[in-house]
Write a protein that holds these residues in place. Structure first.
Motif, PDB file in Angstrom:
ATOM      1  N   SER A  89       1.157  -4.603   0.176  1.00 34.84           N
ATOM      2  CA  SER A  89       0.353  -5.478   1.030  1.00 34.84           C
ATOM      3  C   SER A  89       0.915  -5.518   2.449  1.00 34.84           C
ATOM      4  CB  SER A  89       0.294  -6.889   0.446  1.00 34.84           C
ATOM      5  OG  SER A  89       1.585  -7.433   0.289  1.00 34.84           O
ATOM      6  N   LEU A  90       0.015  -5.681   3.398  1.00 35.11           N
ATOM      7  CA  LEU A  90       0.413  -5.707   4.804  1.00 35.11           C
ATOM      8  C   LEU A  90       1.170  -6.965   5.175  1.00 35.11           C
ATOM      9  CD1 LEU A  90      -2.780  -4.315   6.561  1.00 35.11           C
ATOM     10  CD2 LEU A  90      -0.527  -3.242   6.512  1.00 35.11           C
ATOM     11  N   GLN A  91       0.848  -8.087   4.505  1.00 33.82           N
ATOM     12  CA  GLN A  91       1.466  -9.361   4.862  1.00 33.82           C
ATOM     13  C   GLN A  91       1.290  -9.630   6.357  1.00 33.82           C
ATOM     14  OE1 GLN A  91       2.593 -11.638   2.580  1.00 33.82           O
ATOM     15  NE2 GLN A  91       1.733 -10.213   1.097  1.00 33.82           N
ATOM     16  N   SER A  92       2.356  -9.965   7.084  1.00 36.61           N
ATOM     17  CA  SER A  92       2.211 -10.413   8.473  1.00 36.61           C
ATOM     18  C   SER A  92       1.789  -9.325   9.448  1.00 36.61           C
ATOM     19  CB  SER A  92       3.520 -11.050   8.955  1.00 36.61           C
ATOM     20  OG  SER A  92       3.674 -12.344   8.421  1.00 36.61           O
ATOM     21  N   ILE A  93       1.853  -8.062   9.054  1.00 34.09           N
ATOM     22  CA  ILE A  93       1.322  -7.010   9.922  1.00 34.09           C
ATOM     23  C   ILE A  93      -0.150  -7.269  10.202  1.00 34.09           C
ATOM     24  CG2 ILE A  93       0.747  -4.543  10.039  1.00 34.09           C
ATOM     25  CD1 ILE A  93       3.342  -3.984   8.532  1.00 34.09           C
ATOM     26  N   LEU A 106     -12.008  -3.519  10.487  1.00 28.14           N
ATOM     27  CA  LEU A 106     -11.034  -3.088  11.482  1.00 28.14           C
ATOM     28  C   LEU A 106      -9.851  -2.394  10.816  1.00 28.14           C
ATOM     29  CD1 LEU A 106      -9.980  -2.955  14.371  1.00 28.14           C
ATOM     30  CD2 LEU A 106      -9.076  -5.286  14.085  1.00 28.14           C
ATOM     31  N   ALA A 107      -9.349  -2.973   9.731  1.00 29.89           N
ATOM     32  CA  ALA A 107      -8.232  -2.363   9.001  1.00 29.89           C
ATOM     33  C   ALA A 107      -8.609  -0.981   8.482  1.00 29.89           C
ATOM     34  CB  ALA A 107      -7.802  -3.268   7.852  1.00 29.89           C
ATOM     35  N   ARG A 108      -9.834  -0.834   8.001  1.00 30.21           N
ATOM     36  CA  ARG A 108     -10.294   0.462   7.494  1.00 30.21           C
ATOM     37  C   ARG A 108     -10.361   1.500   8.609  1.00 30.21           C
ATOM     38  NH1 ARG A 108     -15.056  -1.800   3.377  1.00 30.21           N
ATOM     39  NH2 ARG A 108     -13.675  -2.047   1.550  1.00 30.21           N
ATOM     40  N   GLY A 115      -7.925   4.668   8.577  1.00 24.43           N
ATOM     41  CA  GLY A 115      -8.682   5.857   8.217  1.00 24.43           C
ATOM     42  C   GLY A 115      -9.154   5.876   6.787  1.00 24.43           C
ATOM     43  N   ASN A 116      -9.025   4.753   6.090  1.00 23.02           N
ATOM     44  CA  ASN A 116      -9.459   4.677   4.697  1.00 23.02           C
ATOM     45  C   ASN A 116     -10.594   3.666   4.579  1.00 23.02           C
ATOM     46  OD1 ASN A 116      -9.839   4.416   1.955  1.00 23.02           O
ATOM     47  ND2 ASN A 116      -7.773   3.678   1.504  1.00 23.02           N
ATOM     48  N   GLN A 117     -11.821   4.161   4.416  1.00 18.82           N
ATOM     49  CA  GLN A 117     -12.981   3.278   4.351  1.00 18.82           C
ATOM     50  C   GLN A 117     -13.138   2.583   2.997  1.00 18.82           C
ATOM     51  OE1 GLN A 117     -14.857   2.381   7.018  1.00 18.82           O
ATOM     52  NE2 GLN A 117     -13.317   3.571   8.119  1.00 18.82           N
ATOM     53  N   GLU A 118     -12.249   2.904   2.054  1.00 13.48           N
ATOM     54  CA  GLU A 118     -12.248   2.231   0.755  1.00 13.48           C
ATOM     55  C   GLU A 118     -11.162   1.150   0.667  1.00 13.48           C
ATOM     56  OE1 GLU A 118     -14.644   2.920  -1.434  1.00 13.48           O
ATOM     57  OE2 GLU A 118     -15.390   4.358   0.053  1.00 13.48           O
ATOM     58  N   LEU A 119     -10.457   0.938   1.742  1.00  9.47           N
ATOM     59  CA  LEU A 119      -9.361  -0.031   1.767  1.00  9.47           C
ATOM     60  C   LEU A 119      -9.827  -1.406   1.306  1.00  9.47           C
ATOM     61  CD1 LEU A 119      -6.408   0.419   2.925  1.00  9.47           C
ATOM     62  CD2 LEU A 119      -7.159  -0.953   4.874  1.00  9.47           C
ATOM     63  N   VAL A 153      -2.084  -0.983   1.632  1.00 11.16           N
ATOM     64  CA  VAL A 153      -2.111   0.326   2.279  1.00 11.16           C
ATOM     65  C   VAL A 153      -1.057   1.236   1.660  1.00 11.16           C
ATOM     66  CG1 VAL A 153      -2.913  -0.611   4.483  1.00 11.16           C
ATOM     67  CG2 VAL A 153      -0.454  -0.382   4.060  1.00 11.16           C
ATOM     68  N   THR A 154      -1.165   2.524   1.927  1.00 15.10           N
ATOM     69  CA  THR A 154      -0.089   3.466   1.641  1.00 15.10           C
ATOM     70  C   THR A 154       0.745   3.640   2.900  1.00 15.10           C
ATOM     71  OG1 THR A 154      -1.364   5.397   2.366  1.00 15.10           O
ATOM     72  CG2 THR A 154      -1.587   4.717   0.045  1.00 15.10           C
ATOM     73  N   ILE A 155       1.866   4.305   2.769  1.00 20.12           N
ATOM     74  CA  ILE A 155       2.737   4.513   3.924  1.00 20.12           C
ATOM     75  C   ILE A 155       2.057   5.390   4.978  1.00 20.12           C
ATOM     76  CG2 ILE A 155       3.966   6.527   2.988  1.00 20.12           C
ATOM     77  CD1 ILE A 155       5.497   3.566   4.979  1.00 20.12           C
ATOM     78  N   GLU A 156       1.259   6.372   4.538  1.00 17.93           N
ATOM     79  CA  GLU A 156       0.541   7.221   5.489  1.00 17.93           C
ATOM     80  C   GLU A 156      -0.516   6.421   6.242  1.00 17.93           C
ATOM     81  OE1 GLU A 156       0.969   7.955   2.307  1.00 17.93           O
ATOM     82  OE2 GLU A 156       1.772   9.997   2.096  1.00 17.93           O
TER      83      GLU A 156
END
Length: 316
Positions: free
Chosen positions: A65-69, A145-147, A151-155, A202-205
């Motif tokens: 999870s992104l948490q505070s990011i 926005l996160a997607r 670059g991941n539209q399934e996020l 998210v993944t690291i990439e």
């Protein structure tokens, strides 16, 4: 280019092996360990250049999870909605020496607004301010926005993490800010946005892709499409430098010198303007709630390639 990628990969693998020796010395928040990444000692890093090339090294293949990011999202959207003059009527621009969920600074001065949008109180105010008729509508904007950034539209978000985010202290921050006039809305229209956005996985990439957009002044490094206006990216980078690493931001700026934002999952997103984006992940945290291995890796990467904004050949 291939030789450069191989050199970078070799160096990243080297520092990861070094950091594994110290990565287990931190702690993982109880609720994170219960429902999210609990892999003590995991260390991973991904670099995405503004030409779209990605180099990844490490031993963590999953999502976190992104948490505070994620606090960057409602700030960017609020700035796009209203402009900086209006937004900063609701939150300050000053760093804090207090923990990210503190009430004390606002209590010390009557009706004081949150110090900045990177602490919990400021991010909650931004979730209330950004346009949207409901929590669902606001979160869909955040997720879109996160997607685009990753670059991941399934996020999407992790339901278990979302449920675990429902903490009493953040509830109190909502009501305190509404009492002082910095939130005009109901609890159910604001707080679910905050809890869900911190639970986006998210993944690291994908994290380094997000960083690369910021490094590329708001444009996707693959398509060239503008995702965030460049003037708003400038504001994001400024907050990342001054407030992005909780109350460790000052020493991080001195020792690393890269705009960065951390989360208590152990993730850090870092952007070197005009060059590349970096995502690092190491779930074991120091006393400031930042990744032990992540900070150490970013320091080594910054020193290796002289990436600090404040070095003679930096990017400022």
């Amino acid at each position: 280019m291939k030789n450069m990628q191989e050199e970078m990969l070799k160096y990243l693998e080297k520092i990861i092996e070094e950091e594994k020796q110290v990565a287990r010395k931190g702690e993982i928040p109880d609720y994170i360990e219960a429902v999210d990444n609990n892999d003590h000692g995991a260390v991973t890093v991904s670099l995405t250049s503004i030409d779209g090339t990605t180099v990844r090294a490490g031993d963590h293949e999953g999502r976190f999870s992104l948490q505070s990011i994620s606090k960057l999202f409602p700030l960017a959207l609020s700035l796009m909605d209203y402009g900086s003059e209006e937004v900063f009527n609701y939150t300050g621009k000053a760093p804090t020496g207090n923990v990210y969920h503190s009430l004390i600074q606002m209590e010390m001065q009557e009706k004081e607004k949150p110090l900045n949008p990177m602490v919990n109180s400021g991010a909650i105010v931004m979730c209330g301010l950004m346009k949207g008729d409901s929590a669902d509508e606001k979160f869909e904007r955040v997720l879109a926005l996160a997607r685009d950034l990753t670059g991941n539209q399934e996020l999407t978000y992790n339901e278990n993490v979302y449920q675990a985010e429902n903490q009493d202290l953040n509830r109190s921050l909502f009501y305190y800010n509404r009492h002082n006039g910095y939130i005009d809305g109901e609890f159910e229209d604001v707080m679910p946005v905050y809890w869900k956005m911190t639970s986006i996985e998210v993944t690291i990439e994908e994290l380094s892709n997000m960083a690369a957009v910021i490094a590329n002044h708001g444009k996707c490094v693959h398509s060239g499409k503008e995702i965030i206006p460049s003037d708003i990216v400038t504001t994001l980078k400024a907050f990342m430098v001054t407030c992005g690493m909780y109350d460790e931001s000052g020493s991080f700026a001195l020792e690393v010198g890269i705009p960065a934002k951390s989360g208590v999952s152990g993730s850090i997103v870092a952007a070197i303007p005009g060059k590349l984006g970096i995502g690092v992940m190491g779930p074991d945290l120091n006393k400031y709630s930042n990744s032990i291995a992540g900070i150490r890796m970013l320091k080594k990467i910054s020193n290796k390639w002289r990436l600090s904004l404040f070095s003679e050949d930096g990017s400022s």
